[in-house]
Design a protein around this motif. Structure first.
Motif, PDB file in Angstrom:
ATOM      1  N   ILE A 381       0.794  -1.198   0.001  1.00 26.87           N
ATOM      2  CA  ILE A 381       0.012   0.088  -0.006  1.00 26.87           C
ATOM      3  C   ILE A 381       0.986   1.160   0.134  1.00 26.87           C
ATOM      4  O   ILE A 381       0.809   2.202  -0.914  1.00 26.87           O
ATOM      5  CB  ILE A 381      -1.037  -0.011   1.164  1.00 26.87           C
ATOM      6  N   GLY A 384       2.460   1.767  -3.142  1.00 28.12           N
ATOM      7  CA  GLY A 384       1.375   2.308  -4.219  1.00 28.12           C
ATOM      8  C   GLY A 384       1.128   3.718  -4.224  1.00 28.12           C
ATOM      9  O   GLY A 384       0.903   4.583  -5.195  1.00 28.12           O
ATOM     10  N   ILE A 385       0.973   4.320  -2.992  1.00 22.64           N
ATOM     11  CA  ILE A 385       0.990   5.768  -2.645  1.00 22.64           C
ATOM     12  C   ILE A 385       2.134   6.486  -3.121  1.00 22.64           C
ATOM     13  O   ILE A 385       1.982   7.593  -3.678  1.00 22.64           O
ATOM     14  CB  ILE A 385       0.490   5.813  -0.985  1.00 22.64           C
ATOM     15  N   GLN A 388       2.183   7.281  -6.533  1.00 21.13           N
ATOM     16  CA  GLN A 388       1.128   8.210  -7.132  1.00 21.13           C
ATOM     17  C   GLN A 388       1.898   9.561  -6.639  1.00 21.13           C
ATOM     18  O   GLN A 388       1.566  10.553  -7.472  1.00 21.13           O
ATOM     19  CB  GLN A 388      -0.319   8.142  -6.280  1.00 21.13           C
ATOM     20  N   LYS A 469      -9.439   2.945  -4.201  1.00 18.03           N
ATOM     21  CA  LYS A 469      -8.707   2.303  -5.387  1.00 18.03           C
ATOM     22  C   LYS A 469      -7.367   1.758  -4.971  1.00 18.03           C
ATOM     23  O   LYS A 469      -6.867   0.832  -5.618  1.00 18.03           O
ATOM     24  CB  LYS A 469      -8.542   3.227  -6.630  1.00 18.03           C
ATOM     25  N   ASP A 470      -6.681   2.593  -3.977  1.00 20.84           N
ATOM     26  CA  ASP A 470      -5.342   1.996  -3.629  1.00 20.84           C
ATOM     27  C   ASP A 470      -5.403   1.106  -2.514  1.00 20.84           C
ATOM     28  O   ASP A 470      -4.316   0.344  -1.983  1.00 20.84           O
ATOM     29  CB  ASP A 470      -4.421   3.102  -3.287  1.00 20.84           C
ATOM     30  N   GLU A 471      -6.643   0.707  -2.134  1.00 19.68           N
ATOM     31  CA  GLU A 471      -6.658  -0.247  -1.047  1.00 19.68           C
ATOM     32  C   GLU A 471      -6.853  -1.731  -1.608  1.00 19.68           C
ATOM     33  O   GLU A 471      -7.940  -2.496  -1.456  1.00 19.68           O
ATOM     34  CB  GLU A 471      -7.987   0.085  -0.204  1.00 19.68           C
TER      35      GLU A 471
END
Length: 586
Positions: A381, A384-385, A388, A469-471
Motif C-alpha cells: 500500500i 502504491g501511494i 502516485q 482504489k489504492d486499497e
C-alpha cells in the motif's frame, strides 16, 4: 617418525604462536618475567581455543633455564625433556577418565615431593569440571595451600560446573573464540610450510566452518587434503564435506521470497541426490538468514560478517528485498523444524513442509506469520501511494462527464429508499457494524486491516464494505475471508444478510447513508397539525364547521346578556324536571 595430525604438528611451542589469545599470553609472560607466579590457574573457554596448548607452554616457561621474553626457549635440557616426556615433573591428567577421589589423592601425595630436574612440579588437569564432588573436596585443601614447588593448571570448557570454592582459589583466564581473520592467517602459515595450494574463498569457508576453534579448522583442513589433495578450492571443500555452497543458500532464500514451492522441492531433491546432509544444510541456511538479518538492521554489516565482496553485495540486495518480519518468521520456522527433525527417522519431510509453509503464509495462523503478512500489505500500500505522489498524472483537458453505467446486480442490488426506516432490519444491522468489525478483528487478527474503520453501505441483499482504489490488498483479504466475515455479521445481528466488497468508484452513485434514515412515523407526527391528529384519532368528538359562517359577523349586545343566559338555564332545568317526573310516573 609416525604421522602426526596437522593440529598436533603445528601446535604452538611459544606464547607468540598462540592465535587470538594475546590478552592471556601477555599476562602469563609478564608473570614469568617478574617471577610473580600464582599457585593455581583456571583456563576456561570453548574447545580448540588453546587452553591446553597455553598450559603446556606455561609449564615449560616456568621451568625453562633460558626463557626468552617470558616464553620457553625449547632448546634447554628441561624444555626438551618436558616436551618428549622424559622429565616427569609435569603431569597432564584427563579428569574425564580420572575423576574419582583416589585419583586426586594420588596427585596430593605426589605433590609433596620436590621436582627432580625442573623448578616446579606442574599438574595440568584437563576437563576439570568432570571431577566428582568428593574429588573436588579432596583437592580443595591442597589447592588452597599447595607446596611452594607445585603449580596447578585447571582447564575446562564448562566453568559454571566448577564449584565456587575452587574458582575462588584460582586465577581465572577466559579464552575467547578465535576470529576468522586469525584462523585464516594461521592457516596460510601452515599451508606455506606444508606446500599447500588453497584459494582465498576456501580459506574463508574453512574459517567459517571452524566456528571459532583453531583445532576444528585444522582438522577440517586435514580431512579435505586427504580427499582432494594439496590443492583446495571452495567447491572441493563443499564436495568433501557434503555441504551446500553459498549459491544454494541465495537460491533457496529467493524461492522463499517468491513463494516458489516447486523451486524449493527441486533444490531439496538436488541436495539429496548429491548426498548432502539436510541437517547441515538447514544449519547453513539459518546462518545465511542470520547474515541477512545483520544486513537488514545495520548500516555497515562488513564489520560483523566475514564475506567476500561479491557475497556481501548479494546479501545486501537480498536483505533489501525482504522485510524484517519475513526474516524473523523464517528463522523461527526453520529453528522449530530443526528441533523437530531430531526426533524423526526421515527429516526430509519435516524440512520440506516447513519451507513450503513459508511460501503459503495463508496456511499459517501464528503471530509471526500474521505480522509478516500485514507488513507485506502495508509495504504494498505504501509503495502504491508513493508512486502516485512521485509521478502525478498529467492534467487532461476537460471532457464531458460520461454517464456512469449502473453497477451490476451482483455488485449492488437496488433497494427502495423511501421504505427504509430506523427500524428496518438492514438499517438496524448496518448500524451495528463497528461493534461487529471489532469482534471480527479480535477473532481473526489478520482481517483487521480489511474491516476496521471501514465505510459501508446497504443494498437489497445486505451490507457492502467500501474500499478506495489504492486499497487493493485489504479488499483482497476481505474477499478471501468473506465467509468468515459474513458468518460473524449474521451471528451478531441475528439476520441472514450477506456481506460484499466493492470499490468506492464503482458504487458511489448508489451509496446510502443509513445513519440519516429516521423513523418516518415520528417525522410525520412532527409535521402534522395537532387538530388533524386529534381528528384522525377521535372523529366522533370533532365537528368541522364552514368558516364562511363567521365572515363579517358582528355580535349584537342584545344577543348576548346575562339575563338571556339565565333564562336559557331555567328553561333547560324545567325541561329536565318534566322528563324526570314523567319517568317516575311510568
Amino acid at each position: 617418525m609416525a604421522y602426526q595430525a596437522i593440529y598436533r604438528k603445528w601446535r604452538p611451542v611459544v606464547f607468540e604462536d598462540v592465535v587470538g589469545q594475546s590478552h592471556i599470553t601477555r599476562t602469563l609472560q609478564n608473570q614469568i618475567k617478574s617471577g610473580k607466579i600464582a599457585h593455581a590457574y583456571l583456563f576456561c573457554g570453548t574447545r580448540g581455543t588453546g587452553k591446553t596448548t597455553a598450559a603446556k607452554i606455561f609449564s615449560r616457561a616456568v621451568n625453562c633455564l633460558n626463557p626468552k621474553d617470558g616464553s620457553p626457549c625449547n632448546e634447554c635440557e628441561v624444555c626438551r625433556g618436558i616436551a618428549d616426556g622424559s622429565v616427569m615433573d609435569v603431569f597432564e591428567i584427563d579428569a574425564a577418565s580420572n575423576n574419582g577421589v583416589d585419583n586426586i589423592r594420588e596427585i596430593i601425595e605426589d605433590s609433596k615431593y620436590v621436582a627432580t630436574k625442573a623448578k616446579y612440579r606442574v599438574y595440568i588437569i584437563d576437563e576439570v569440571h568432570m571431577l566428582s564432588g568428593g574429588a573436588f573436596n579432596a583437592l580443595l585443601k591442597t589447592l588452597e595451600e599447595p607446596p611452594e614447588h607445585v603449580i596447578f593448571i585447571l582447564a575446562t570448557t564448562e566453568a559454571h560446573k566448577v564449584p565456587p570454592t575452587i574458582l575462588s582459589r584460582c586465577q581465572r583466564f577466559d579464552f575467547k573464540r578465535i576470529k576468522p581473520d586469525n584462523i585464516v592467517r594461521r592457516m596460510r602459515e601452515i599451508a606455506m610450510g606444508d606446500g599447500l595450494n588453497i584459494t582465498d574463498d576456501a580459506y574463508r569457508l574453512l574459517a567459517h566452518l571452524a566456528d571459532g576453534s583453531m583445532r576444528d579448522g585444522l582438522s577440517i583442513l586435514e580431512r579435505c587434503i586427504s580427499a582432494a589433495g594439496t590443492s583446495l578450492d571452495c567447491d572441493s571443500i563443499t564436495s568433501v564435506l557434503g555441504i551446500a555452497g553459498t549459491g544454494v543458500m541465495f537460491d533457496m532464500a529467493d524461492c522463499i521470497n517468491k513463494a516458489d514451492s516447486k523451486g524449493i522441492l527441486k533444490i531439496i531433491d538436488n541436495l539429496m541426490n548429491d548426498g548432502k546432509d539436510l541437517n547441515v544444510f538447514i544449519d547453513s541456511l539459518l546462518s545465511h538468514y542470520r547474515n541477512l538479518l545483520v544486513c537488514k538492521v545495520t548500516e555497515e554489516p562488513e564489520t560483523l560478517l566475514d564475506c567476500d565482496a561479491e557475497d556481501m553485495i548479494e546479501l545486501k540486495a537480498q536483505a533489501g528485498r525482504t522485510s524484517f518480519e519475513k526474516l524473523s518468521n523464517t528463522v523461527s520456522k526453520l529453528s522449530a523444524a530443526r528441533a523437530e527433525a531430531k526426533w524423526v527417522k526421515e527429516p526430509r519431510i519435516i524440512y520440506e513442509l516447513a519451507l513450503i509453509k513459508l511460501t503459503k503464509p495463508e496456511l499459517d495462523l501464528s503471530y509471526d506469520s500474521i505480522l509478516d503478512r500485514l507488513t507485506e500489505c502495508e509495504e504494498k500500500i505504501k509503495n502504491g501511494i508513493n508512486i502516485q505522489v512521485e509521478q502525478p498524472p498529467k492534467p487532461e483537458p476537460p471532457k464531458k462527464e460520461a454517464k456512469k453505467p449502473k453497477p451490476s446486480a451482483r455488485l449492488f442490488v437496488p433497494i427502495d429508499k423511501s421504505a427504509l426506516t430506523a427500524q428496518s432490519p438492514i438499517v438496524a444491522a448496518a448500524r451495528k457494524w463497528d461493534k461487529i468489525a471489532n469482534a471480527v478483528a479480535k477473532k481473526f487478527p489478520h482481517l483487521a486491516i480489511a474491516v476496521l474503520n471501514r465505510q459501508i453501505t446497504i443494498d437489497g441483499e445486505g451490507i457492502i464494505l467500501i474500499y478506495k482504489k489504492d486499497e487493493i490488498m485489504p479488499k483482497k483479504i476481505a474477499a478471501a475471508y468473506i465467509k468468515q466475515i459474513t458468518a460473524s455479521f449474521r451471528q451478531n445481528t441475528g439476520t441472514d444478510f450477506n456481506v460484499k466488497t466493492a470499490f468506492f468508484e464503482d458504487i458511489e452513485d448508489n451509496i446510502i447513508d443509513f445513519w440519516k434514515i429516521s423513523d418516518q412515523s415520528v417525522q410525520a407526527a412532527e409535521n402534522t397539525d395537532p387538530i388533524d391528529t386529534l381528528a384522525n384519532n377521535f372523529p366522533e368528538i370533532v365537528e368541522f364547521t364552514d368558516e364562511s359562517e363567521f365572515v363579517d359577523y358582528k355580535p349584537d349586545s342584545s344577543d348576548f346578556s346575562q339575563a338571556s343566559l339565565e333564562d336559557e338555564d331555567d328553561d333547560e332545568e324545567e325541561e329536565f324536571l318534566e322528563d324526570e317526573d314523567s319517568s317516575d310516573k311510568e
